[in-house]
Every structure is written in C-alpha cells, then in structure tokens.
Scaffold this active site. Structure first.
Site, short mmCIF file in Angstrom:
data_model
loop_
_atom_site.label_atom_id
_atom_site.label_comp_id
_atom_site.label_asym_id
_atom_site.label_seq_id
_atom_site.Cartn_x
_atom_site.Cartn_y
_atom_site.Cartn_z
N SER A 170 29.12 61.00 15.38
CA SER A 170 27.99 60.72 16.28
C SER A 170 26.91 59.91 15.59
CB SER A 170 27.41 62.00 16.87
OG SER A 170 27.62 63.09 16.05
N HIS A 203 33.43 57.93 20.53
CA HIS A 203 32.40 58.97 20.51
C HIS A 203 32.35 59.71 21.84
CE1 HIS A 203 27.88 60.14 20.14
NE2 HIS A 203 28.66 61.10 19.71
N GLU A 259 31.55 56.44 24.05
CA GLU A 259 31.08 55.22 23.42
C GLU A 259 32.21 54.70 22.53
OE1 GLU A 259 26.25 56.10 23.12
OE2 GLU A 259 27.50 56.57 21.40
N ASN A 317 22.20 58.11 21.54
CA ASN A 317 21.30 58.79 20.60
C ASN A 317 20.16 57.88 20.14
OD1 ASN A 317 22.28 61.35 20.60
ND2 ASN A 317 23.81 60.94 19.04
P1 NAD Z 1 32.85 71.71 14.03
O1 NAD Z 1 32.13 72.18 12.83
O2 NAD Z 1 32.93 72.55 15.25
O3 NAD Z 1 34.36 71.33 13.63
C1 NAD Z 1 34.71 70.59 12.49
C2 NAD Z 1 36.08 71.05 12.03
O4 NAD Z 1 36.55 70.14 11.05
C3 NAD Z 1 36.09 72.43 11.37
O5 NAD Z 1 37.04 73.24 12.02
C4 NAD Z 1 36.46 72.15 9.92
O6 NAD Z 1 37.25 73.18 9.35
C5 NAD Z 1 37.24 70.88 10.04
N1 NAD Z 1 37.27 70.05 8.85
C6 NAD Z 1 36.29 69.79 7.97
N2 NAD Z 1 36.72 68.92 7.05
C7 NAD Z 1 38.01 68.62 7.33
C8 NAD Z 1 38.99 67.75 6.77
N3 NAD Z 1 38.73 67.02 5.68
N4 NAD Z 1 40.19 67.68 7.36
C9 NAD Z 1 40.46 68.41 8.45
N5 NAD Z 1 39.59 69.24 9.03
C10 NAD Z 1 38.38 69.33 8.49
O7 NAD Z 1 32.22 70.27 14.36
P2 NAD Z 1 32.15 69.50 15.76
O8 NAD Z 1 30.91 69.86 16.46
O9 NAD Z 1 33.46 69.62 16.46
O10 NAD Z 1 31.96 67.99 15.25
C11 NAD Z 1 33.01 67.23 14.70
C12 NAD Z 1 32.63 65.76 14.71
O11 NAD Z 1 32.28 65.36 16.04
C13 NAD Z 1 31.44 65.41 13.84
O12 NAD Z 1 31.63 64.14 13.29
C14 NAD Z 1 30.28 65.39 14.84
O13 NAD Z 1 29.22 64.57 14.44
C15 NAD Z 1 30.98 64.80 16.06
N6 NAD Z 1 30.35 65.11 17.36
C16 NAD Z 1 29.88 66.37 17.63
C17 NAD Z 1 29.30 66.62 18.88
C18 NAD Z 1 28.78 67.99 19.23
O14 NAD Z 1 28.00 68.11 20.17
N7 NAD Z 1 29.21 69.03 18.54
C19 NAD Z 1 29.22 65.60 19.83
C20 NAD Z 1 29.74 64.34 19.53
C21 NAD Z 1 30.31 64.11 18.29
#
Ligand code: NAD
Length: 502
Positions: free
Chosen positions: A124, A145, A157, A195
């Site tokens: 993001s 995204h 996006e 954002n």
């Molecule tokens: P989260 O913490 O719920 O999940 C992340 C997962 O990735 C975890 O289960 C972790 O164990 C795993 N992980 C970490 N490093 C790893 C690796 N090297 N290989 C494999 N797995 C790995 O996070 P999330 O909220 O799902 O966010 C994930 C991505 O999506 C981030 O880049 C975040 O910026 C983006 N994002 C989040 C949102 C939101 O609202 N949560 C919205 C849009 C984008």
C-alpha cells in the site's frame, strides 16, 4: 513477455494474512487454482480453515451456495514450501509492508517460477520501482493494490513503476475486471492515488482541531451531512491513529517533507498517549460510554424569522436554494445577480456563502456559512459570525440557517470553514496527481468513490463548483495561513485561467 491473458492461470498468493486470504478467495471464486503460502509454518492452512468458516457463515445467511463454497475451497491449496509453486503464472504478494522482505521474496521467486510469470505486489505504500530494483526481469513486477476487505471492495490500483512493462499492467488491469473489480491505472508515487488524495480529508479536520475551531463531533456531523459515510474523527478512530499517523508520516517523508503533507500534533498526541481509537477503547471519542455519535443534529423546521428587507445576492445553486425557500414561504425579496458574493442580506446584515475568507475580514454584521454539498434537509452545516457581529445578528444568522433547512453548527471564524476547505484540498491534491501523471481525472474519481466511499470524486466536485471558485477558496486559505500547505496546484490554476480569471 507473455501476459496476453491471465484469466485462468494458476496463481500463487504469498502471505496468508488479512489481505492474502481475501485475494485467494476472490481469485478462486473467479476460477483460478490458487496456491497459498505463508512464511509462518501452518499459517496458510489455518487461514484456509478460517476462510472455510467465514464462507460457511455466508452460506447460512443465504449469500453463497454450499456448492459454490466447496468449489472455491477446492481450488485453494495451502502449500508449505515455495518450491511447490513453480507452476504459477501469476504471483500476488501480500506479506509484511517492508521493502527488504518484499525484495528478498521476489528474488527468491524468480529462481522458482517461469520467466513469463507476472509478479504483483499488494503493497500500500512501498515504491514498485524500488521493489523491482535488482530483479532479473523488473518489467514483470506490477502493483496490484487491493482494499480491505478484499471480497467487498471494488477498487484495485494497478501500479506501474519505472520499469513495469505496460503489457503487464494492462494484463493485470484486464484480469481485475474479470474478477469483478474496478481497476484504475496509477503511477508509483507516494500513496498512489487513494492514500495520497485522501490525506486532506484527515488533515483539514486535524488542522481545525489544532486551532480549536470546532469539536470532533461537530466536524464529523458536517462531513456526514455532506455525504461522507463517516466523519474524519470517527474514521481515524476506526482505522487506528497509529496506522493513520504512520501512513501520513510515510507520505510526508516520501515527499521530502513537503509541508502540505505534514502530520498533525493532534494525532501524534493521541498516538503517544495510546489513545489509538476503537481498538484501544478511546481516541477522539470514548468507546467505553454507551453510544458514540456525531453531534446531535436532530432537525426541527422553524419558520423564517421576521425582517424588513430581504435580498438574495449572487447566482448559482445556493442563491437559487435561498430564493426558492423565500418564495415558498411567501416572503417578499429582491434579487441582485450581479454581486460578487452569494447569500442573503437581512436588513443590511449579511449571511454569506463562504468564499474562503473569514467573516471578520468581510465586515461587522456578517456571518459566513459552509458549502452545502448535499441537498438534504436538516444537514449539519458549519457557520461562523464575524468577530464584530452583534449578539443579535449571531442569533438571527443561526435562526435563518435553521429556517432555511440546515442544522447550523457554529464554529470559530476559520477560513473556508469545514467542507469548502476539505473539498478544495481534495480537489487540489487530485489536480496535482493528474498533473504529475499519477492518474487520470476519471481514475481519481473512481478511486476515491470506490476505495474510500466518497460521495463524489474530486473532479465531479470540480465540475459542480468550477475551478475559479476552488482557486478562490485556496487562495484565501493561503493568504490567511501562509506557508506551503494551501498552494494551488498549477493544473488547477491553469484550469481557472481557462475559465476566464486573470
Ligand atoms: P498481515 O500481517 O495480516 O499478513 C501478512 C502475512 O505475511 C503474515 O501472515 C505473515 O506471516 C506473512 N509473511 C511475512 N513475511 C513473509 C514472507 N517473507 N513470506 C511469506 N509470508 C510472509 O498483513 P496484511 O494486512 O494482510 O497486509 C499485507 C500486505 O498488504 C502489506 O503489504 C500491506 O501494506 C498491504 N495492504 C494491507 C491492507 C490492509 O488494510 N490490511 C490494505 C491494502 C494493502
């Protein structure tokens, strides 16, 4: 590079957190076979079990069929090692938001998947250009995204970095549509579209709070009155001040500390104090108390106050609304359509639609009111009297606004009140984004309506209020506060010149 069609290719989703599972679900529902991998042992299969539970709940509610859910789940396979993912033709990465982790992951993946496998990141905030740095085939890396919750939010996006192959971005764009989403192309710049453009929605409310111009409840009521689903304070409480503050800080830093993006001390204080919003029980509002609501804006219609001489000044929808209300009440009034202000003169005192300047700058018996963005009756509307206005005119101004169908919210005499400044700054940011090639006006409108549920897109507002008016609001804000924050986007000023202002 291939990429002709990604419609039915086998997919690998890396990261089985909130976003990864949502992405796996949407892809499987669209017919892909999906491999789901997470670095934490057992996390991917736990996530699949959890997904099965939530989909079953939707079957119980009649929103999905049992057969459909069985099919969806049968397409998702939790894998324990990335080596099992060689067959993937598209990878969507949703791991932690850290550049070095994402870079390492993609480098590792390049050794496993075929050279024509598309690599997408759900980041993001991290630059797609930066993530691609060091890859053997950086052209195949693209931002995809999604918004949370993935199955419900329509926007994607599609983010291109400096090296992203346009054919790859186009393939992800087309695939997003097949998945029932609305894709919008974006250039990889800080905050991408949503954002970035959304920053002023929070920032203007925080600025007004910092100068003690209004309360959170009043500001929220005014923003809701304009058709936003939530006011900025309640929304920040929901997102969490830590998260919101860190996004703001990241955009600020990425813009080399351009003051326009400066975070607020008001929010910093909440973060420092652990008042993170709903999740900690308290932010702007205290969630321990039974009901947390925006200001009480229960509306009771009242008759128009008495007056000797009434004049409706100016042209446009607000002047029409005033004239219609007077005519319907059978009141005699004159009209002056050649004036440079819009509003109502009541026995010489002025109730003026904001032109950005504070009431005190305009005279003594003057009150300014905010931009009525919605036509609804009884909506909360901010207003402010001149510091030299008599008590009599202050009371009368509020009574007129109420009789004209608004729920008046008196605030301090801050320039461009609440909505005019918020909308002006959203438009201004969107104009800069367009000028800098981040997105098209249509893309910005779609992104803001679908990504953060705005009632209109910034360019739709611009069409309603024209660039000259918006530039006037911004120039008034700039003249009042000085500094970089309210500088007018060159794109917007050009547009105003095209409309005929010098
Ligand atoms: P989260 O913490 O719920 O999940 C992340 C997962 O990735 C975890 O289960 C972790 O164990 C795993 N992980 C970490 N490093 C790893 C690796 N090297 N290989 C494999 N797995 C790995 O996070 P999330 O909220 O799902 O966010 C994930 C991505 O999506 C981030 O880049 C975040 O910026 C983006 N994002 C989040 C949102 C939101 O609202 N949560 C919205 C849009 C984008």
């Amino acid at each position: 590079m291939m990429t002709a069609k990604l419609n039915e290719v086998p997919l690998l989703v890396v990261g089985a957190g909130v976003m990864g599972v949502g992405i796996a679900q949407v892809a499987a529902q669209a017919g892909h076979t999906v491999m789901l991998y997470d670095a934490r042992e057992g996390a991917a299969s736990e996530a699949k079990t959890q997904l099965a539970k939530s989909l079953d709940a939707l079957v119980t509610k009649g929103k999905l069929t049992a057969q459909g859910v069985t099919q969806t789940l049968s397409r998702i396979e939790a894998i324990a090692s990335l080596d099992a993912a060689a067959a993937a033709r598209l990878v969507v990465e949703a791991v932690v938001e850290q550049l070095d982790v994402k870079r390492r992951l993609f480098t590792q993946l390049e050794a496993i998947v075929a050279a024509d496998c598309v690599l997408a990141s759900n980041t993001s905030s991290i630059s797609i250009t930066a993530i691609a740095n060091g890859l053997q085939h950086p052209g195949r890396l693209v931002g995809m995204h999604f918004f949370n919750p993935v199955p419900l939010m329509k926007l994607i996006e599609v983010v291109s970095g400096l090296q992203t192959d346009p054919a790859v971005a186009a393939a992800i764009f087309d695939l997003s549509k097949v998945w029932g989403k609305v894709p919008v192309h974006a250039r990889s710049t800080p905050g991408f579209i949503v954002n970035r453009i959304a920053r002023p929605f929070y920032a203007e409310t925080l600025a007004l709070l910092q100068e003690q111009a209004a309360t959170p409840a009043m500001l929220d009521a005014c923003l809701r009155g304009a058709g936003f689903r939530m006011g900025a304070c309640e929304l920040m409480d929901l997102i969490g001040h830590d998260t919101n503050f860190s996004v703001t800080s990241a955009v600020y830093e990425a813009n080399f500390y351009d003051k326009r993006f400066a975070p607020s001390r008001v929010q910093r204080e909440l973060v420092d104090g652990g008042l993170l919003g709903r999740k900690s029980g308290r932010g702007f509002y205290d969630y321990a108390v039974a009901s947390v609501k925006a200001a009480n804006t229960a509306f009771e219609p009242t008759p128009l106050p008495a007056a000797q001489a009434l004049c409706v000044w100016g042209v446009g929808p607000v002047a029409e609304r005033l004239a219609t209300a007077l005519a319907q009440a059978g009141r005699a009034f004159v009209r002056d359509e050649n004036s440079d202000w819009v509003g109502l003169a009541v026995d010489g005192a002025q109730l003026r639609l904001t032109d950005g300047r504070p009431a005190s700058q305009l005279g003594a018996e003057v009150a300014v009111f905010d931009l009525p963005l919605s036509k609804g009756v009884g909506i909360a509307l901010a207003w402010a009297p001149s510091s030299r206005a008599s008590d009599g005119w202050c009371a009368a101004a509020a009574a007129w606004l109420q009789a004209l169908g608004f729920s008046p919210q008196r605030m301090a005499d801050a320039p461009a009140l609440v909505l005019a400044r918020t909308v002006a700054m959203l438009i201004n940011e969107a104009a800069d984004a367009v000028q800098q090639g981040v997105c098209t006006p249509q893309g910005a409108d779609a992104a803001m309506k679908l990504g953060v549920n705005y009632p209109s897109g910034p360019f739709e507002w611009l069409a309603q209020w024209d660039a000259r008016t918006v530039v006037r609001w911004l120039d008034a804000l700039d003249a009042h506060y000085r500094g970089e924050r309210y500088r007018v986007s060159p794109w917007l000023r050009q547009r105003a010149w095209q409309e005929g202002v010098q």
